[in-house]
Motif scaffolding. Sequence first.
Motif, PDB file in Angstrom:
ATOM      1  N   PRO B 595      56.875  -8.086  30.461  1.00 22.56           N
ATOM      2  CA  PRO B 595      58.024  -8.659  31.173  1.00 22.56           C
ATOM      3  C   PRO B 595      59.340  -7.970  30.819  1.00 22.56           C
ATOM      4  O   PRO B 595      60.348  -8.202  31.471  1.00 22.56           O
ATOM      5  CB  PRO B 595      58.050 -10.114  30.699  1.00 22.56           C
ATOM      6  CG  PRO B 595      56.797 -10.340  29.925  1.00 22.56           C
ATOM      7  CD  PRO B 595      56.295  -9.007  29.478  1.00 22.56           C
ATOM      8  N   PHE B 596      59.337  -7.146  29.786  1.00 17.19           N
ATOM      9  CA  PHE B 596      60.600  -6.595  29.305  1.00 17.19           C
ATOM     10  C   PHE B 596      60.701  -5.081  29.468  1.00 17.19           C
ATOM     11  O   PHE B 596      61.636  -4.467  28.984  1.00 17.19           O
ATOM     12  CB  PHE B 596      60.807  -6.988  27.833  1.00 17.19           C
ATOM     13  CG  PHE B 596      60.692  -8.467  27.639  1.00 17.19           C
ATOM     14  CD1 PHE B 596      61.752  -9.284  27.978  1.00 17.19           C
ATOM     15  CD2 PHE B 596      59.521  -9.038  27.183  1.00 17.19           C
ATOM     16  CE1 PHE B 596      61.651 -10.662  27.853  1.00 17.19           C
ATOM     17  CE2 PHE B 596      59.411 -10.408  27.048  1.00 17.19           C
ATOM     18  CZ  PHE B 596      60.469 -11.224  27.386  1.00 17.19           C
ATOM     19  N   GLN B 619      59.565  -7.900  22.761  1.00 19.68           N
ATOM     20  CA  GLN B 619      59.927  -9.234  22.284  1.00 19.68           C
ATOM     21  C   GLN B 619      58.779  -9.911  21.545  1.00 19.68           C
ATOM     22  O   GLN B 619      58.937 -11.014  21.041  1.00 19.68           O
ATOM     23  CB  GLN B 619      60.353 -10.115  23.461  1.00 19.68           C
ATOM     24  CG  GLN B 619      61.508  -9.562  24.260  1.00 19.68           C
ATOM     25  CD  GLN B 619      62.796  -9.623  23.478  1.00 19.68           C
ATOM     26  OE1 GLN B 619      63.224 -10.693  23.065  1.00 19.68           O
ATOM     27  NE2 GLN B 619      63.399  -8.473  23.224  1.00 19.68           N
ATOM     28  N   GLY B 620      57.620  -9.282  21.549  1.00 16.99           N
ATOM     29  CA  GLY B 620      56.510  -9.833  20.777  1.00 16.99           C
ATOM     30  C   GLY B 620      55.763 -10.965  21.449  1.00 16.99           C
ATOM     31  O   GLY B 620      55.262 -11.852  20.770  1.00 16.99           O
ATOM     32  N   CYS B 621      55.666 -10.936  22.779  1.00 19.78           N
ATOM     33  CA  CYS B 621      54.967 -12.033  23.459  1.00 19.78           C
ATOM     34  C   CYS B 621      53.458 -11.880  23.373  1.00 19.78           C
ATOM     35  O   CYS B 621      52.732 -12.858  23.415  1.00 19.78           O
ATOM     36  CB  CYS B 621      55.389 -12.122  24.916  1.00 19.78           C
ATOM     37  SG  CYS B 621      54.883 -10.708  25.926  1.00 19.78           S
ATOM     38  N   GLY B 622      52.991 -10.638  23.319  1.00 20.35           N
ATOM     39  CA  GLY B 622      51.557 -10.415  23.213  1.00 20.35           C
ATOM     40  C   GLY B 622      50.814 -10.396  24.529  1.00 20.35           C
ATOM     41  O   GLY B 622      49.589 -10.337  24.556  1.00 20.35           O
ATOM     42  N   LEU B 623      51.554 -10.427  25.630  1.00 19.14           N
ATOM     43  CA  LEU B 623      50.907 -10.406  26.938  1.00 19.14           C
ATOM     44  C   LEU B 623      50.093  -9.123  27.125  1.00 19.14           C
ATOM     45  O   LEU B 623      48.975  -9.144  27.625  1.00 19.14           O
ATOM     46  CB  LEU B 623      51.987 -10.520  28.022  1.00 19.14           C
ATOM     47  CG  LEU B 623      51.560 -10.736  29.459  1.00 19.14           C
ATOM     48  CD1 LEU B 623      50.583 -11.882  29.571  1.00 19.14           C
ATOM     49  CD2 LEU B 623      52.793 -11.013  30.309  1.00 19.14           C
ATOM     50  N   ASN B 625      48.714  -7.376  24.843  1.00 21.85           N
ATOM     51  CA  ASN B 625      47.550  -7.429  23.968  1.00 21.85           C
ATOM     52  C   ASN B 625      46.389  -8.147  24.656  1.00 21.85           C
ATOM     53  O   ASN B 625      45.249  -7.684  24.667  1.00 21.85           O
ATOM     54  CB  ASN B 625      47.943  -8.152  22.678  1.00 21.85           C
ATOM     55  CG  ASN B 625      46.929  -8.008  21.556  1.00 21.85           C
ATOM     56  OD1 ASN B 625      47.271  -8.173  20.395  1.00 21.85           O
ATOM     57  ND2 ASN B 625      45.694  -7.711  21.885  1.00 21.85           N
ATOM     58  N   ALA B 626      46.716  -9.268  25.308  1.00 26.67           N
ATOM     59  CA  ALA B 626      45.670 -10.020  25.994  1.00 26.67           C
ATOM     60  C   ALA B 626      45.186  -9.276  27.234  1.00 26.67           C
ATOM     61  O   ALA B 626      44.076  -9.498  27.695  1.00 26.67           O
ATOM     62  CB  ALA B 626      46.190 -11.406  26.381  1.00 26.67           C
ATOM     63  N   LEU B 635      49.359  -6.829  19.047  1.00 26.29           N
ATOM     64  CA  LEU B 635      50.611  -7.441  18.614  1.00 26.29           C
ATOM     65  C   LEU B 635      50.549  -7.646  17.109  1.00 26.29           C
ATOM     66  O   LEU B 635      49.731  -8.418  16.607  1.00 26.29           O
ATOM     67  CB  LEU B 635      50.825  -8.783  19.318  1.00 26.29           C
ATOM     68  CG  LEU B 635      52.087  -9.522  18.896  1.00 26.29           C
ATOM     69  CD1 LEU B 635      53.331  -8.727  19.270  1.00 26.29           C
ATOM     70  CD2 LEU B 635      52.135 -10.907  19.532  1.00 26.29           C
ATOM     71  N   ALA B 638      49.904 -10.839  14.888  1.00 24.51           N
ATOM     72  CA  ALA B 638      49.077 -11.766  15.668  1.00 24.51           C
ATOM     73  C   ALA B 638      48.037 -10.919  16.384  1.00 24.51           C
ATOM     74  O   ALA B 638      47.836 -11.026  17.587  1.00 24.51           O
ATOM     75  CB  ALA B 638      49.914 -12.557  16.660  1.00 24.51           C
TER      76      ALA B 638
END
Lengths: 155, 652
Positions: B595-596, B619-623, B625-626, B635, B638
């Motif tokens: 998203p960024f 921002q470290g959302c991890g999207l 990664n999934a 991430l 996590a």
Amino acid sequence: MSGSNSVPVTEQGMKIVGFLCNWCSYGGADTAGVCRFKQPTDLRIIRIPCTGRMDPLFAAKSLIYGADGVLVSGCHPRDCHYAVGNLYARRRLEVLKHFLPFMGIDPRRFHYTWVSASEGQLWQRVVTDFSEQIHQLGPNPGIGAESEIFEKLGN
Amino acid sequence: MRIGVFVCQCGTNIAGTVDTQEVARRAGNLPDVAYATSYMYTCSEPGQQEIQRAIREKNLQGVVVAACSPRMHEPTFRRAVERAGLNRFMFEMANIREHVSWINNDREANTRKAAELVEMAVAKLRFNQPLFSSQISVNKRVMVIGGGVAGIQAALDCSDGGLDVVLVERKSSIGGKMAQLDKTFPTVDCSSCILGPKMVDVVQKDNITLHAASEVESISGYVGNFTVEVRKKATYVDWTACTGCGACIEKCPSRKVPDVFNENLANARAINIPFPQAIPKKATINRDYCLHFTKGKCGTCQKVCPTGAVNYEMQDEIVTEQVGAIIVATGYDLFDASVYGEYGGGRYADVISGIQYERILSASGPFGGHIKRPSDGKEPKDIVFIACVGSRDASVGRPYCSGVCCMYIAKQAILTRDHLPDTRVWVFYMDIRAPGKNYDEFVRRAQEEYGVQYIRGRVGKVYPKGDRMVVQGNDTLLGVQVEVEADLVVLATGIEASAGARELAEKLRISYDQYGFYMESHPKLRPVETNTAGVYLAGVCQGPKDIPSSVAMGSAAAAKVQALFSRDTIETNPQVALVNERVCISCGKCIQVCPFGAIQWKELRGGIRKAEVLPSVCQGCGLCNATCPPKAIQLQHATDNQILAEVNALCA
Ligand SMILES: Cc1cc2nc3c(=O)[nH]c(=O)nc-3n(C[C@H](O)[C@H](O)[C@H](O)COP(=O)(O)OP(=O)(O)OC[C@H]3O[C@@H](n4cnc5c(N)ncnc54)[C@H](O)[C@@H]3O)c2cc1C
Ligand code: SF4
Ligand code: SF4
């Protein structure tokens, strides 16, 4: 409210894994705690940054490894700390839900929902209702019979 | 790895329903755990020293604290382990208070649950890696969104501190609701006399850039380095040329334009300056009523303007501002009283809202400060106030208290009796909420000194009778039905989130509650911060409050920004995504979902390209990664391994 003070007492606890996003639902669970909203004891919460981080595999593996239920909760749609993470999560988790029966897992063992950091009462209800449902379903019988799918997913 | 586990008793908060000794004993049996103990108050000074001593004496490489929520004390403990020489990411928390001891009294089940949570934390910690922040520079400009009293205070305080300020106000003048008020409780001093000078200060400060008639279009970036696009709406008047003389307004032939500043109690012209003290004092054309735009045949204002400022061709303009922090002070709107059909708000001319009554009381208002009723301009002999219209009523979705209505009713009642000593005043109320300094005394003055009749009870119905209104309600203290005939009925309409609050929150990536008020980072300890670093709150956008509290919040937010800007650089959060190039199959899915825009292609030799994360943007959302099919992008802190380790510890 269902079960606000009447937590079902069970001799044998169930294993429920919760995946909660850091910003909303984890905060909501904290709020419920701060307000002393009584809840059943079966849930163990794993903190993830965002439901967008939620790989459906985490839920599948939990159930394969023997969890009796999996609960995922994030920010309400449109209120994601990362703008859109929960929208991706919604699509993925919906697919997972439909896929679980093919793995021989009762889809009622899996639930995803949205709870904000201020909604302590809602969190109490979500946990109470889901825990009750898992207690009704009883322990996860395991999916050893579905070994083909099992191996594909469990590698 | 040598791990130490510290199980906090939190006095009796945890130990009351969890056997912390037993939890520590079971932790001692876990793989890699070299030391496990239970402590009375782990977060206290001696508690932290105990952790540091153990790190040194037992050569610990990682620490787990089982205590309160990590949202509460993770930063505290991370600093503690860091001071003892560990990397701050070699630390995990198990939440055994909010998620265990406080939500059930079953000691045995709680103890089992706490032990399992500790086991999960230990399992994760075994996969933790030291992570290191880098430093990024801070752009020491601040944006304030919303120019009500809270935003003005924040802007002036930042300006006084030497910061460059960009103030964005959606209306054509700053001032917000306070500019519309006549006098203010509990001192009854004149609102524009105390606000006016502050508004003037805003334009006189060299380091404040004011964008009025402007709204935030988009926001990107992160703390220290935000990029904000501001849409400057077309006003059809060149403000650099307009002197605010008002010649155009006088001559404008379109005279039936609702006067929004006067809450539609008067008419304005299609070209208008909202009020005499407006800042900036510049004219704006309302397209919906301008004959040039509606009929294509007027050009009067253009002809009469002595500086040639009118420009019918003007377009919206987008300006880009770079700032390091943002203060949101977008205030509130008022409940639509017509929702209560039985009160006749919006239906009968002489049933008005509290803010309309402020305009009637104001010397610069539609009636020059003479109390007259809107229908026929007669002086009212009997006035009824109805409290809690759209407050404390779950049936209309407003269960909360608006906080200021009891007080402004008392103020308006006092002012009414000052203006018209023979006029009788009734107030129907549910409870009187007057907890501020000198507030209760103020309400008492209304009752005792000014003889205002307070009737405790809900009003059932308001209906016309002749040229008067009948207010029917019950007095719950006397247990009788009451009927009051009145010339004017004032509904104290409640406070609600300002229009567009949710959309702005989404742009800012901050949270709002179910009513649209912005959420602070912690309801007690972080009241002006949000969960988005670098974004702060001031005033009623966070929840109903009066002017003193709004001003205090404006100053507090400014102080937070000054603290942030007192350093030249800030540390980045190292919990970002990282690509393992050897595993990356160059599918580009991560680039699509981020998203960024934090992921880009990196060209390797031979024309191969691999995904690469920009750590300062992530921002470290991890999207990602999934999403990543081969799980090449992970991430940090996590990772799949870390999360699955927790799952494993619990289920396997
Ligand atoms: C009838 C009435 C009487 C009152 N009397 C008193 C009193 O006597 N004493 C007292 O202490 N309090 C009183 N109050 C309360 C007082 O009005 C508020 O406490 C105060 O105005 C809050 O200031 P604010 O800056 O937070 O919000 P506001 O005054 O609402 O200012 C917000 C500003 O932000 C702007 N804005 C909104 N959205 C955006 C956006 N997206 N982009 C850019 N700009 C935006 C708005 O146009 C506005 O200028 C009264 C309230 C009412 C309704
Ligand atoms: S974690 Fe991934 S998707 Fe999220 S911001 Fe970082 S790079 Fe983008
Ligand atoms: S999603 Fe994974 S494999 Fe695809 S480009 Fe990104 S890091 Fe590489």
